[in-house]
Write a protein that holds these residues in place. Structure first.
Motif, PDB file in Angstrom:
ATOM      1  N   MET A   1       0.838  -1.190   0.000  1.00 35.65           N
ATOM      2  CA  MET A   1       0.000   0.000   0.000  1.00 35.65           C
ATOM      3  C   MET A   1       0.876   1.243   0.000  1.00 35.65           C
ATOM      4  N   ALA A   2       0.322   2.345  -0.464  1.00 37.85           N
ATOM      5  CA  ALA A   2       1.062   3.604  -0.517  1.00 37.85           C
ATOM      6  C   ALA A   2       1.289   4.152   0.882  1.00 37.85           C
ATOM      7  N   THR A   3       2.312   4.952   1.014  1.00 39.05           N
ATOM      8  CA  THR A   3       2.602   5.555   2.313  1.00 39.05           C
ATOM      9  C   THR A   3       2.751   7.067   2.172  1.00 39.05           C
ATOM     10  N   THR A   4       1.953   7.665   1.324  1.00 35.66           N
ATOM     11  CA  THR A   4       2.049   9.099   1.113  1.00 35.66           C
ATOM     12  C   THR A   4       0.818   9.797   1.651  1.00 35.66           C
ATOM     13  N   GLY A   5       0.973  11.098   1.910  1.00 39.39           N
ATOM     14  CA  GLY A   5      -0.164  11.895   2.343  1.00 39.39           C
ATOM     15  C   GLY A   5      -0.232  12.048   3.844  1.00 39.39           C
ATOM     16  N   ALA A   6      -0.914  13.124   4.265  1.00 38.94           N
ATOM     17  CA  ALA A   6      -1.110  13.389   5.683  1.00 38.94           C
ATOM     18  C   ALA A   6      -2.134  12.414   6.262  1.00 38.94           C
ATOM     19  N   VAL A   7      -1.945  12.068   7.502  1.00 39.91           N
ATOM     20  CA  VAL A   7      -2.863  11.157   8.181  1.00 39.91           C
ATOM     21  C   VAL A   7      -3.961  11.982   8.845  1.00 39.91           C
ATOM     22  N   ARG A   8      -5.206  11.697   8.472  1.00 39.38           N
ATOM     23  CA  ARG A   8      -6.352  12.394   9.052  1.00 39.38           C
ATOM     24  C   ARG A   8      -7.281  11.447   9.795  1.00 39.38           C
ATOM     25  N   HIS A   9      -7.069  10.132   9.627  1.00 40.98           N
ATOM     26  CA  HIS A   9      -7.937   9.129  10.234  1.00 40.98           C
ATOM     27  C   HIS A   9      -7.167   7.824  10.327  1.00 40.98           C
ATOM     28  N   LEU A  10      -7.357   7.083  11.414  1.00 39.33           N
ATOM     29  CA  LEU A  10      -6.703   5.776  11.578  1.00 39.33           C
ATOM     30  C   LEU A  10      -7.750   4.695  11.780  1.00 39.33           C
ATOM     31  N   THR A  11      -7.439   3.505  11.295  1.00 40.83           N
ATOM     32  CA  THR A  11      -8.233   2.321  11.594  1.00 40.83           C
ATOM     33  C   THR A  11      -7.310   1.330  12.277  1.00 40.83           C
ATOM     34  N   VAL A  12      -7.694   0.922  13.475  1.00 45.31           N
ATOM     35  CA  VAL A  12      -6.926  -0.056  14.240  1.00 45.31           C
ATOM     36  C   VAL A  12      -7.623  -1.401  14.097  1.00 45.31           C
ATOM     37  N   LEU A  13      -6.877  -2.389  13.594  1.00 41.51           N
ATOM     38  CA  LEU A  13      -7.394  -3.752  13.494  1.00 41.51           C
ATOM     39  C   LEU A  13      -6.901  -4.503  14.726  1.00 41.51           C
ATOM     40  N   TYR A  14      -7.849  -4.974  15.537  1.00 40.66           N
ATOM     41  CA  TYR A  14      -7.490  -5.621  16.797  1.00 40.66           C
ATOM     42  C   TYR A  14      -8.062  -7.039  16.834  1.00 40.66           C
ATOM     43  N   ASP A  15      -7.442  -7.895  17.614  1.00 44.35           N
ATOM     44  CA  ASP A  15      -7.869  -9.288  17.742  1.00 44.35           C
ATOM     45  C   ASP A  15      -9.024  -9.355  18.742  1.00 44.35           C
ATOM     46  N   ALA A  16     -10.226  -9.561  18.236  1.00 35.95           N
ATOM     47  CA  ALA A  16     -11.423  -9.575  19.078  1.00 35.95           C
ATOM     48  C   ALA A  16     -11.510 -10.808  19.976  1.00 35.95           C
ATOM     49  N   ASP A  17     -10.646 -11.800  19.755  1.00 33.23           N
ATOM     50  CA  ASP A  17     -10.623 -12.996  20.608  1.00 33.23           C
ATOM     51  C   ASP A  17      -9.569 -12.900  21.700  1.00 33.23           C
ATOM     52  N   CYS A  18      -8.940 -11.753  21.825  1.00 37.56           N
ATOM     53  CA  CYS A  18      -7.876 -11.545  22.806  1.00 37.56           C
ATOM     54  C   CYS A  18      -8.375 -10.573  23.879  1.00 37.56           C
ATOM     55  N   PRO A  19      -8.455 -11.000  25.139  1.00 41.74           N
ATOM     56  CA  PRO A  19      -8.925 -10.094  26.198  1.00 41.74           C
ATOM     57  C   PRO A  19      -8.078  -8.823  26.319  1.00 41.74           C
ATOM     58  N   LEU A  20      -6.768  -8.934  26.149  1.00 36.06           N
ATOM     59  CA  LEU A  20      -5.912  -7.751  26.222  1.00 36.06           C
ATOM     60  C   LEU A  20      -6.237  -6.785  25.089  1.00 36.06           C
ATOM     61  N   CYS A  21      -6.394  -7.308  23.870  1.00 39.95           N
ATOM     62  CA  CYS A  21      -6.701  -6.462  22.714  1.00 39.95           C
ATOM     63  C   CYS A  21      -8.044  -5.755  22.889  1.00 39.95           C
ATOM     64  N   VAL A  22      -9.028  -6.471  23.408  1.00 42.09           N
ATOM     65  CA  VAL A  22     -10.352  -5.879  23.635  1.00 42.09           C
ATOM     66  C   VAL A  22     -10.259  -4.807  24.720  1.00 42.09           C
ATOM     67  N   HIS A  23      -9.477  -5.066  25.765  1.00 38.21           N
ATOM     68  CA  HIS A  23      -9.274  -4.065  26.815  1.00 38.21           C
ATOM     69  C   HIS A  23      -8.630  -2.804  26.234  1.00 38.21           C
ATOM     70  N   ILE A  24      -7.606  -2.976  25.419  1.00 36.62           N
ATOM     71  CA  ILE A  24      -6.928  -1.828  24.811  1.00 36.62           C
ATOM     72  C   ILE A  24      -7.875  -1.087  23.872  1.00 36.62           C
ATOM     73  N   ARG A  25      -8.722  -1.818  23.169  1.00 42.50           N
ATOM     74  CA  ARG A  25      -9.729  -1.192  22.312  1.00 42.50           C
ATOM     75  C   ARG A  25     -10.600  -0.247  23.131  1.00 42.50           C
ATOM     76  N   HIS A  26     -11.106  -0.740  24.279  1.00 43.66           N
ATOM     77  CA  HIS A  26     -11.945   0.092  25.138  1.00 43.66           C
ATOM     78  C   HIS A  26     -11.160   1.288  25.683  1.00 43.66           C
ATOM     79  N   TRP A  27      -9.894   1.058  26.037  1.00 47.67           N
ATOM     80  CA  TRP A  27      -9.047   2.136  26.542  1.00 47.67           C
ATOM     81  C   TRP A  27      -8.872   3.211  25.465  1.00 47.67           C
ATOM     82  N   LEU A  28      -8.599   2.800  24.225  1.00 46.88           N
ATOM     83  CA  LEU A  28      -8.436   3.758  23.133  1.00 46.88           C
ATOM     84  C   LEU A  28      -9.706   4.585  22.926  1.00 46.88           C
ATOM     85  N   LEU A  29     -10.860   3.937  22.998  1.00 51.64           N
ATOM     86  CA  LEU A  29     -12.123   4.648  22.803  1.00 51.64           C
ATOM     87  C   LEU A  29     -12.380   5.676  23.903  1.00 51.64           C
TER      88      LEU A  29
END
Length: 141
Positions: A1-29
């Motif tokens: 994928m390209a890596t050019t341009g300013a970042v205005r939005h991020l999408t985080v792909l997290y492992d929904a079967d991992c309790p730590l990942c789900v916890h971090i998801r809630h923390w980020l929100l």
């Protein structure tokens, strides 16, 4: 994928079967953000729809963050980018991205990865619809 341009939005792909990942998801929100962050279960139908060229099996092995201009960060870089998007953590992210701070970011990722492997559930994959929260799920209080 390209890596050019300013970042205005991020999408985080997290492992929904991992309790730590789900916890971090809630923390980020719950954090104040400098730019919008969508949180999408890795390898889910929604992730595949949004990012058809991504290696979705690898997104289940390590955190992956995708910028709105096609940037893709994984592992330690993805961790740093997540912090960079947060009001209170951008200075820390800037330091973690330096040669002096990078070993600390790698150590944090190594520790999280080891803990994640120990607690990850062995249920159906997140790609099965209805099993995981997307960025519309509420944050626990």
């Amino acid at each position: 994928m390209a890596t050019t341009g300013a970042v205005r939005h991020l999408t985080v792909l997290y492992d929904a079967d991992c309790p730590l990942c789900v916890h971090i998801r809630h923390w980020l929100l719950a954090q104040r953000r400098l730019l919008p962050i969508a949180l999408v279960p890795a390898a889910s139908w929604e992730a595949r729809r949004r990012f058809p060229r991504l290696d979705h099996a690898s997104t289940l092995r390590e955190i992956t963050v995708v910028g709105d201009s096609g940037q893709v960060w994984t592992g330690t870089d993805a961790f740093i980018v997540c912090l960079w998007a947060l009001v209170e953590h951008r200075p820390k992210a800037n330091w973690l991205a330096t040669p002096a701070g990078r070993p600390f970011a790698r150590a944090a990722m190594f520790t999280a990865s080891a803990w994640r492997q120990a607690v990850r559930t062995e249920g159906p994959p997140a790609a099965v619809e209805g099993l995981a929260c997307d960025d519309q799920c509420s944050v626990p209080r």
